[in-house]
Write an enzyme that holds these catalytic residues in place. Structure first.
Site, PDB file in Angstrom:
ATOM      1  N   LYS A  21       0.836  -1.213   0.000  1.00  0.00           N
ATOM      2  CA  LYS A  21       0.000   0.000   0.000  1.00  0.00           C
ATOM      3  C   LYS A  21       0.864   1.254   0.000  1.00  0.00           C
ATOM      4  CE  LYS A  21      -2.757   1.103   3.733  1.00  0.00           C
ATOM      5  NZ  LYS A  21      -2.790   2.527   4.137  1.00  0.00           N
ATOM      6  N   GLN A 168       4.567   9.227   6.889  1.00  0.00           N
ATOM      7  CA  GLN A 168       3.664  10.098   6.136  1.00  0.00           C
ATOM      8  C   GLN A 168       4.137  11.544   6.223  1.00  0.00           C
ATOM      9  OE1 GLN A 168      -0.251   9.271   7.657  1.00  0.00           O
ATOM     10  NE2 GLN A 168      -0.390   7.338   6.538  1.00  0.00           N
ATOM     11  N   ASP A 316       1.797  -0.905  11.825  1.00  0.00           N
ATOM     12  CA  ASP A 316       0.544  -1.437  11.258  1.00  0.00           C
ATOM     13  C   ASP A 316       0.311  -2.894  11.642  1.00  0.00           C
ATOM     14  OD1 ASP A 316       0.051   1.009  10.105  1.00  0.00           O
ATOM     15  OD2 ASP A 316       0.849   0.450   8.147  1.00  0.00           O
ATOM     16  N   LYS A 343      -4.802   6.171  14.640  1.00  0.00           N
ATOM     17  CA  LYS A 343      -4.866   5.477  13.342  1.00  0.00           C
ATOM     18  C   LYS A 343      -6.328   5.449  12.867  1.00  0.00           C
ATOM     19  CE  LYS A 343      -0.530   4.656  12.765  1.00  0.00           C
ATOM     20  NZ  LYS A 343       0.178   5.306  11.670  1.00  0.00           N
ATOM     21  N   ARG A 389      -7.485  -2.982   9.655  1.00  0.00           N
ATOM     22  CA  ARG A 389      -6.538  -3.898  10.310  1.00  0.00           C
ATOM     23  C   ARG A 389      -7.136  -4.537  11.569  1.00  0.00           C
ATOM     24  NH1 ARG A 389      -2.370  -3.401   6.834  1.00  0.00           N
ATOM     25  NH2 ARG A 389      -1.922  -1.290   6.166  1.00  0.00           N
TER      26      ARG A 389
HETATM   27  C1  S3P Z   1       2.237   4.932   6.110  1.00  0.00           C
HETATM   28  C2  S3P Z   1       2.846   5.230   7.290  1.00  0.00           C
HETATM   29  C3  S3P Z   1       2.341   4.836   8.598  1.00  0.00           C
HETATM   30  C4  S3P Z   1       1.322   3.708   8.489  1.00  0.00           C
HETATM   31  C5  S3P Z   1       0.339   3.922   7.400  1.00  0.00           C
HETATM   32  C6  S3P Z   1       1.027   4.092   6.058  1.00  0.00           C
HETATM   33  C7  S3P Z   1       2.803   5.442   4.860  1.00  0.00           C
HETATM   34  O1  S3P Z   1       1.719   5.962   9.200  1.00  0.00           O
HETATM   35  O2  S3P Z   1       0.658   3.533   9.712  1.00  0.00           O
HETATM   36  O3  S3P Z   1      -0.545   2.812   7.298  1.00  0.00           O
HETATM   37  O4  S3P Z   1       2.465   4.934   3.776  1.00  0.00           O
HETATM   38  O5  S3P Z   1       3.632   6.362   4.928  1.00  0.00           O
HETATM   39  P1  S3P Z   1       2.600   7.089   9.964  1.00  0.00           P
HETATM   40  O6  S3P Z   1       3.625   7.523   9.034  1.00  0.00           O
HETATM   41  O7  S3P Z   1       1.620   8.171  10.295  1.00  0.00           O
HETATM   42  O8  S3P Z   1       3.128   6.405  11.182  1.00  0.00           O
END
Ligand code: S3P
Length: 451
Positions: A21, A168, A316, A343, A389
């Site tokens: 993803k 993110q 995750d 989340k 999840r």
């Molecule tokens: C993700 C980063 C994670 C994860 C999310 C996807 C990403 O979040 O929990 O499902 O693709 O960068 P955070 O970066 O907020 O921890």
């Protein structure tokens, strides 16, 4: 829609899982900025990733989708155009946060909206650092939540020291940095997944790892070089089946073509600490993201402690690891995981609620859980809390419970794992063929961080 799950027969199987993803989102965005046509294979056609595709289309990029897992992206040398209306990110926080970074430095305005669960999630973590780069961006919802309104301006590079290890946020700032004047640096308190950095390298965008872990830097005004990309399977999706097989004495599973990026595989180290036999073989690294096979053999698991630097690298996987903890003997303790509260649901509360419904003793802490493992799980009616999840983790719990487990409101599973239900059905009804080709290297046990 609901999942109805009964105790599963012994697992002896070989599977693949859909595309990663996180990598799918990034591949769409970075190839859209490139200077030509990029063919993306292994793309995850889930609700979340399709939101990113729709968003880039709304920004003037032609994206063909000839096969479920294939996209042809026609990059326009960083040229994006003003969207006709607001951009709906659905429930995808990755879409909203990465686009906030991308759009802050454009020459047009935009507005990002989201569904109910996304609209409750914090956006200040991207908005505040973007403002440091000169961004004109506001969260219109209560407590700095979506909708996010962006007035595009010329950004200037800045140095960011993040208080939360978030891929993110890091990625949003790196994308903003690509459209900023000068150098943008992002330093995290501990390493989160590094897909954006790897993909920028692959598309020949210059980044610099600063000395003594001073963070990662990017320079503005670069155009990604168009290239094809093969997205590996999602280890976070594989995690559900790895726990199912690993917690079942005699269970045996091979997951092929899965991503094995070491910022994402901390789950395997935890399963080894819990006693499972895990072997990993990286088969291809030609396109920067390592890909290969994981083999797991199940044993009676024992409880463990999960904390510290491991947390961002398995964030995750914590719902399914909590289920593993309930199936293990002795206590399993999860600490330093306060991020779980923000989340797709408050995952600490959701896990505690559902485990208790299945007869497990759980103490909820502000930043984690203490799970007393070893009791026989009782089939129960549990909620998904609108969180993919949580829904999938408790479907796996149902495979070990006495009686029937009903997981309610499971439509959300489409956000990350279309096809989960089919594989679940195959495991529960033992339709999987026997097929095992051993893999070659084994993993050494990892230690949990001391406090
Ligand atoms: C993700 C980063 C994670 C994860 C999310 C996807 C990403 O979040 O929990 O499902 O693709 O960068 P955070 O970066 O907020 O921890």
């Amino acid at each position: 829609m609901e999942f109805r799950v009964k105790r599963a027969p012994r697992i002896e199987a070989e599977i693949t899982v859909p595309g990663d993803k996180s990598i799918s989102h990034r591949a769409v965005i970075i190839s859209s900025l490139s200077n030509g046509v990029c063919v993306l294979r292994g793309f995850l056609a889930s609700d979340d990733c399709l939101r990113t595709v729709q968003a880039l289309r709304a920004l003037g990029i032609k994206i063909e989708h000839p096969e479920p897992d294939m996209l042809i992206v026609h990059g326009k040398k960083r040229l994006l155009t003003a969207p006709a209306g607001e951009i709906d990110c659905g429930n995808s926080a990755t879409t909203m946060r990465l686009l906030a970074g991308l759009l802050a430095g454009q020459s047009f305005d935009s507005r990002l909206v989201g569904g109910a669960t996304l609209s409750a999630r914090p956006m200040d973590r991207v908005i505040l650092p973007l403002r440091k780069m000169g961004a004109n961006i506001v969260a219109e919802g209560p407590g700095e939540t979506a909708p996010v309104k962006i007035h595009g301006v010329k950004l200037r590079g800045a140095r960011h020291e993040l208080s939360v290890a978030s891929a993110q946020v890091k990625s949003a700032l790196l994308l903003a940095g690509l459209f900023a004047k000068g150098k943008t640096t992002v330093k995290e308190p501990s390493q989160s997944r590094n897909h954006t950095e790897l993909m920028l390298d692959y598309y020949l965008v210059r980044t610099v790892r600063e000395e003594n872990d001073g963070g990662i830097s990017i320079f503005g005004d670069q155009v990604p070089e168009s290239r094809d990309f093969l997205i590996p399977g999602d280890i976070s999706s594989a995690a559900f089946w790895l726990v199912a097989a690993g917690a079942q004495p005699g269970g045996h599973l091979l997951v092929r073509h899965t991503g094995l990026n070491d910022t994402r595989t901390a789950l395997l180290g935890v399963l080894i600490r819990m006693g499972a036999q895990v072997r990993e073989a990286i088969e291809e690294v030609d396109q920067v993201e390592p890909r290969g096979t994981v083999e797991i053999t199940g044993v009676p698991l024992k409880g463990t402690v999960i904390q510290g630097r491991e947390i961002p690298q398995l964030i995750d996987e914590l719902p399914i690891l909590a289920v593993a903890g309930a199936l293990a003997s002795g206590p399993t303790i999860i600490r330093h995981a306060q991020e779980l509260r923000v989340k797709e649901s408050d995952r600490i509360a959701a896990i505690a609620h559902n485990l208790r419904a299945m007869g497990v003793q759980v103490v909820e802490q502000s930043d984690g859980l203490e799970i007393q493992g070893g009791a026989t799980l009782r089939g129960a009616r549990v909620a998904s809390f609108g969180d993919h999840r949580i829904a999938m983790a408790f479907a796996i719990a149902g495979m070990f419970a006495e009686g029937e487990t009903i997981v309610q409101d499971v439509e959300c599973v489409r956000e990350s794992y279309p096809g989960f239900e089919k594989t679940l059905d195959e495991f529960v009804s033992s339709k999987r063929v026997r097929l095992t080709t051993p893999v070659i290297s084994s993993l050494t046990p990892t230690k949990t961080d001391e406090e």
